[in-house]
Design a protein around this motif. Sequence first.
Motif, short mmCIF file in Angstrom:
data_model
loop_
_atom_site.label_atom_id
_atom_site.label_comp_id
_atom_site.label_asym_id
_atom_site.label_seq_id
_atom_site.Cartn_x
_atom_site.Cartn_y
_atom_site.Cartn_z
N ASP A 60 31.92 44.40 36.58
CA ASP A 60 32.65 45.69 36.56
C ASP A 60 33.44 45.79 37.57
OD1 ASP A 60 31.47 46.21 34.02
OD2 ASP A 60 30.02 47.58 34.93
N ASN A 61 32.99 45.49 38.93
CA ASN A 61 33.97 45.74 39.93
C ASN A 61 34.53 44.36 40.67
OD1 ASN A 61 31.42 45.47 41.12
ND2 ASN A 61 31.67 47.22 42.69
N GLU A 66 44.67 45.37 38.45
CA GLU A 66 43.45 45.34 37.42
C GLU A 66 42.31 45.89 38.06
OE1 GLU A 66 40.85 45.11 34.43
OE2 GLU A 66 42.71 45.18 34.35
N ARG A 95 43.14 49.68 38.03
CA ARG A 95 42.74 50.30 36.79
C ARG A 95 41.25 50.39 36.67
NH1 ARG A 95 40.94 49.17 32.07
NH2 ARG A 95 40.32 47.04 32.62
N ARG A 96 40.61 49.51 37.15
CA ARG A 96 38.97 49.64 36.82
C ARG A 96 38.64 50.66 37.64
NH1 ARG A 96 36.52 43.45 36.54
NH2 ARG A 96 38.10 42.63 35.00
N VAL A 136 37.36 41.44 39.99
CA VAL A 136 38.21 40.74 39.12
C VAL A 136 38.53 39.19 39.90
CG1 VAL A 136 40.77 40.92 38.55
CG2 VAL A 136 39.31 42.93 38.89
N CYS A 153 36.21 47.54 44.66
CA CYS A 153 36.50 46.53 43.70
C CYS A 153 36.95 45.18 44.75
CB CYS A 153 37.66 46.86 42.70
SG CYS A 153 37.60 45.57 41.24
#
Length: 154
Positions: A70-71, A88, A91-92, A73, A44
Amino acid sequence: MIQEKSDYKESLYMKLALEGNRNKMIDGAEEMFEYFKKNNIPYCIASMAPKCNIDFYLDYLGLSRWFTYDNIVYDNGEYPAKNPQIEEAARRMNLDVKDCLIIEDTPENIRLAIEKINAKQFIYINTRGWDYITGEILQEIKDYTELDYKIFNN
């Protein structure tokens, strides 16, 4: 006014990238992303850059081969600092921050991640020639061609 200045700064940044033909990722990055993809290693981006900057590089560098929102932030106004973004991102990926291997290029962000969110594992990509920063670094590299892929087997 702050948003206007930020948008202007980003437009200058993108213009310089285009004019300087800076459309090449750091050496070894493509191979690393392919390795992650091939070996089902979750990954991510956590970036303080705004969406316009992320959109630019998804297209300009072809990062969309490996990344979607989706990956990624990014600075959408919800994160006051980098550490909440890292949390975050973890978490993803359905991971605890302490189980994430964080690749970071600033000593300050590494120090803050250690102190504030109890992050444990780092690869320091030292493209600026700064001094080695902490015993928490698993590997220090100048570009991704120096990456020891054995680190991902742990």
